[in-house]
Design a protein around this motif. Structure first.
Motif, short mmCIF file in Angstrom:
data_model
loop_
_atom_site.label_atom_id
_atom_site.label_comp_id
_atom_site.label_asym_id
_atom_site.label_seq_id
_atom_site.Cartn_x
_atom_site.Cartn_y
_atom_site.Cartn_z
N ARG A 82 0.81 -1.21 0.00
CA ARG A 82 0.00 0.00 0.00
C ARG A 82 0.85 1.26 0.00
N ASP A 83 2.11 1.17 0.37
CA ASP A 83 2.99 2.32 0.35
C ASP A 83 3.71 2.47 -0.98
N GLY A 84 3.41 1.62 -1.92
CA GLY A 84 4.04 1.71 -3.23
C GLY A 84 5.42 1.10 -3.29
N LYS A 85 5.81 0.35 -2.28
CA LYS A 85 7.13 -0.28 -2.25
C LYS A 85 7.02 -1.72 -2.72
N ALA A 86 8.08 -2.19 -3.35
CA ALA A 86 8.08 -3.56 -3.87
C ALA A 86 8.02 -4.55 -2.72
N MET A 87 7.16 -5.59 -2.86
CA MET A 87 7.04 -6.63 -1.84
C MET A 87 8.05 -7.74 -2.11
N ASP A 88 8.46 -8.42 -1.05
CA ASP A 88 9.37 -9.54 -1.23
C ASP A 88 8.60 -10.73 -1.79
N SER A 89 9.34 -11.70 -2.29
CA SER A 89 8.74 -12.84 -2.98
C SER A 89 7.77 -13.59 -2.09
N LYS A 90 8.11 -13.78 -0.84
CA LYS A 90 7.24 -14.52 0.07
C LYS A 90 5.92 -13.78 0.27
N SER A 91 5.98 -12.47 0.45
CA SER A 91 4.75 -11.70 0.65
C SER A 91 3.88 -11.72 -0.59
N VAL A 92 4.49 -11.71 -1.77
CA VAL A 92 3.72 -11.75 -3.02
C VAL A 92 2.96 -13.08 -3.10
N VAL A 93 3.64 -14.19 -2.79
CA VAL A 93 2.97 -15.50 -2.84
C VAL A 93 1.87 -15.58 -1.80
N GLU A 94 2.11 -15.07 -0.60
CA GLU A 94 1.08 -15.07 0.43
C GLU A 94 -0.14 -14.28 -0.01
N ARG A 95 0.09 -13.11 -0.61
CA ARG A 95 -1.03 -12.30 -1.09
C ARG A 95 -1.84 -13.05 -2.14
N TRP A 96 -1.13 -13.75 -3.03
CA TRP A 96 -1.82 -14.49 -4.08
C TRP A 96 -2.62 -15.65 -3.50
N VAL A 97 -2.04 -16.36 -2.52
CA VAL A 97 -2.75 -17.47 -1.90
C VAL A 97 -3.95 -16.97 -1.12
N ARG A 98 -3.80 -15.84 -0.43
CA ARG A 98 -4.93 -15.27 0.31
C ARG A 98 -6.08 -14.92 -0.64
N ALA A 99 -5.75 -14.31 -1.78
CA ALA A 99 -6.77 -13.99 -2.77
C ALA A 99 -7.40 -15.25 -3.35
N LEU A 100 -6.57 -16.31 -3.52
CA LEU A 100 -7.09 -17.57 -4.04
C LEU A 100 -8.08 -18.19 -3.07
N GLU A 101 -7.80 -18.13 -1.77
CA GLU A 101 -8.73 -18.66 -0.79
C GLU A 101 -10.03 -17.86 -0.75
N GLU A 102 -9.91 -16.52 -0.85
CA GLU A 102 -11.12 -15.69 -0.86
C GLU A 102 -12.00 -16.00 -2.07
N GLU A 103 -11.36 -16.22 -3.21
CA GLU A 103 -12.12 -16.41 -4.44
C GLU A 103 -12.75 -17.79 -4.51
N THR A 104 -12.05 -18.80 -4.03
CA THR A 104 -12.57 -20.18 -4.15
C THR A 104 -13.35 -20.62 -2.93
N GLY A 105 -13.22 -19.91 -1.80
CA GLY A 105 -13.88 -20.35 -0.58
C GLY A 105 -13.24 -21.58 0.02
N ALA A 106 -12.04 -21.92 -0.41
CA ALA A 106 -11.32 -23.10 0.10
C ALA A 106 -10.20 -22.64 1.04
N VAL A 107 -9.56 -23.58 1.63
CA VAL A 107 -8.47 -23.30 2.55
C VAL A 107 -7.37 -24.32 2.32
N CYS A 108 -6.14 -23.92 2.56
CA CYS A 108 -5.01 -24.83 2.36
C CYS A 108 -5.08 -25.98 3.35
N VAL A 109 -4.54 -27.11 2.94
CA VAL A 109 -4.64 -28.34 3.74
C VAL A 109 -4.05 -28.16 5.13
N SER A 110 -2.90 -27.49 5.21
CA SER A 110 -2.21 -27.39 6.48
C SER A 110 -2.98 -26.57 7.50
#
Length: 621
Positions: free
Chosen positions: A152-180
């Protein structure tokens, strides 16, 4: 600018950039490409970095190349040209991107307000957000605060944060949750290690760091909790490079999932394929490491270039395989290989390239039977090498321990020898000192004995008076003195009352002179350094630092009643009460090293009761 005037290469670059921009204005895309020298990667950096292009590197690292083995996949689209772009530095990109950003923000502002209202209504009603291609709601979010890979501050996110954001959006969109994070247990062969914060990070959890995702109960489309939990695979949280290294290090099969929001098939792929229970269970049971992302993010875009993805959704399986073209007699080092690629729609569910049933069938019938034995062999070899290393390390430790004990034993033996040598030297020195002391004592004793013998012989000549003749009255009344020597000899001597007590002592002392010293050869003069006569005797006794009894070596004791006759210089025999009228006198030896008996033998301490000749003294009797 007319699109028909563009070359084939320029048209392809324009198509790629519009795909990254989720459509966007065509003229703006052409302008950015012209400023970047028709370099798509450079143009994307200009747009995503908001006018701050990355500095052109001096030397670009080589692109990761995989040895592709797609013999089992018949739906791959051939790609004859590589997609490696060269960075071209430009100076006009900064001045162009700033007004472009302002224009886009003004144009999109009303649509953003409408989008926010619609999203709020759908979220309250728990309705999945629909997608309308080619126009999607995500097209309206191309703003400075919500660019892919930016916070939100316009700064580049690290790789781990980018993947987490994508997974979070994937869970919101599909209504599913990761196995772990679901709490569901699967009877699987291998369960991936979770990071404790919601997503599995595989064996690289320590590299990627902990997840910031929190666990929450999955919900269905109608907003109520489903009776059956919808599950997603556990995604690796980290960069694509970390994911590849983890697959190679842990000898695991890797699954790469790439999507692009501009494609119509992505939404169905997420809802049907990624949440399919059979596929999720197959991934879990076979311990497959999964990584995914949207190609709008740099990491996913870079992975798509390396995997040569052309259509989305895209799924690729990678794992270690033997190098091609190597001799069978050798053991080639395995290399990471693309096992298969699947790209395209997810429907129909029975035959589509990315349908769950197609992927499960491919895994069970083609990929796993072909790859699993080799990976098992690699793991076995790695385990054997690790076992051998452990054995060598144990042998090295045992050898080091043996060497240390041997060294300690040698040092201890050397120390003992050194201590023994020191003790031996000290004993020898003590013995030498003792021997020297004995020699000096013996020398002093011999010197004393020699001088003492001189005095005995001189006293026999000068101090022992002759016996009084019958009728002689000049020496007073005649006294008869009987003597009993320590060795049992008896002697009788006559003295006059006027004779000195020294004469009696000198006579007894003369009885200890050995027979080889004849009386006629006795000296007439006193030993050197002293006065003649009784005065010289007194001087000798005082200078010897001995008591009178010790110097004489004996005592004279009246036999009955027992009474000692003490020697006093210048005292007459008639003045001795015990000897008035004569008497029987017993000679008792006194402890003196220098005393010898009449036979020339040393006399033992009289206190022991036995002399050197073996005769018991009267006191002992």
């Amino acid at each position: 600018m007319d699109i028909e005037s563009l070359s084939v290469t320029q048209k392809e670059a324009l198509s790629q950039l519009q795909a990254l921009m989720d459509g966007g204005d065509q003229d703006v895309a052409i302008g950015v490409l012209q400023s970047a020298g028709w370099d798509v990667q450079r143009a994307a950096e200009i747009i995503f970095d908001h006018g701050t292009p990355a500095p052109a590197p001096v030397s670009r690292p080589p692109v990761e190349e995989f040895e592709i083995d797609d013999s089992e996949q018949g739906l791959l689209i051939p790609n004859g040209r590589g997609r490696e772009f060269r960075p071209i530095p430009t100076s006009s990109s900064v001045t162009l991107a700033r007004p472009l950003r302002a224009i886009l923000s003004v144009l999109v502002f009303p649509l953003r307000i409408l989008t926010s209202i619609i999203r709020f209504i759908f979220r309250v009603l728990h309705i999945p957000l629909p997608q309308f291609a080619p126009f999607t709601f995500s097209n309206l979010t191309f703003t400075y605060r919500q660019l892919p890979g930016m916070n939100r501050d316009g700064k580049a996110m690290d790789s781990k944060s980018v993947v987490e954001r994508w997974v979070r959006a994937l869970e919101e969109e599909t209504g599913a949750v990761c196995v772990s994070r679901s709490g569901t247990t699967h009877k699987n062969v291998g369960t991936p290690v979770t990071n404790g914060h919601g997503l599995s990070s595989g064996t690289a959890a320590g590299v990627a760091g902990p997840s910031s995702l929190t666990s929450r109960p999955p919900r269905g489309v109608d907003g109520e909790a489903d009776g059956e939990t919808k599950l997603l695979p556990d995604f690796f949280l980290g960069s694509y490079e970390q994911f590849v290294r983890s697959c190679e290090r842990d000898v695991r099969i890797g699954c790469v999932v790439l999507v692009s929001e501009e494609h119509d098939d992505v939404a169905e792929f997420k809802r049907s394929t990624l949440t399919d229970p059979t596929l999720v269970q197959a991934i879990q049971e076979n311990d497959i490491l999964v990584w995914g992302g949207d190609i709008r993010d740099r990491e996913a875009w870079s992975a798509s270039q390396k995997l040569q993805a052309t259509t989305y959704p895209f799924v690729a399986f990678i794992a270690l395989q033997a190098r091609r073209g190597t001799a069978s007699s050798t053991s080639p080092v395995p290399t990471l290989t693309i096992l298969s690629r699947h790209q395209g729609p997810a429907i129909p569910s029975t035959s589509a390239p990315t349908a769950a049933q197609s992927l499960v069938t491919h895994l069970n019938e083609h990929l796993l039977p072909r790859v699993t034995p080799f990976l098992a062999r690699v793991r076995t070899q790695a385990a054997e090498r690790e076992h051998e290393r452990a054995l060598r390390a144990e042998q090295d430790r045992a050898f080091e321990e043996t060497r240390r004990r041997d060294k300690e034993r040698v040092e201890r033996r050397l120390e003992e020898e050194k201590r023994s040598q020191v003790e031996q030297r000290l004993r020898e020195e003590a013995e030498q000192r003792e021997r020297a002391e004995r020699e000096r004592a013996e020398e002093r004793r011999r010197a004393y004995q020699a001088r003492r013998m001189e005095w005995r012989r001189y006293a026999r000549k000068a101090l022992v008076l002759r016996e009084p003749r019958p009728g002689e009255t000049g020496r007073g009344k005649t006294l008869r003195v009987g003597l009993r020597m320590p060795d049992g000899r008896r002697a009788v001597r006559f003295f006059g009352e006027g004779d000195p007590l020294t004469a009696l002592y000198a006579y007894v002392d003369s009885l200890f002179i050995p027979l080889e010293f004849a009386q006629d050869k006795d000296p007439f003069t006193a030993p050197a350094g002293v006065l003649p006569g009784e005065a010289g005797l007194v001087e000798e006794v005082e200078s010897s630092r001995k008591s009178k009894d010790e110097w004489w070596g004996f005592k004279l004791v009246l036999a009955y009643p027992r009474k000692e006759i003490v020697w006093e210089p210048a005292k007459r025999l008639g003045d001795v009460e015990a000897l008035k009228g004569g008497g029987q006198v017993v000679v008792e030896m006194v402890s003196d090293v220098g005393v010898v008996n009449g036979k020339g033998k040393r006399v033992q301490n009289a206190e022991n009761g036995v002399d050197s000749d073996g005769y018991a003294t009267e006191e002992s009797e």
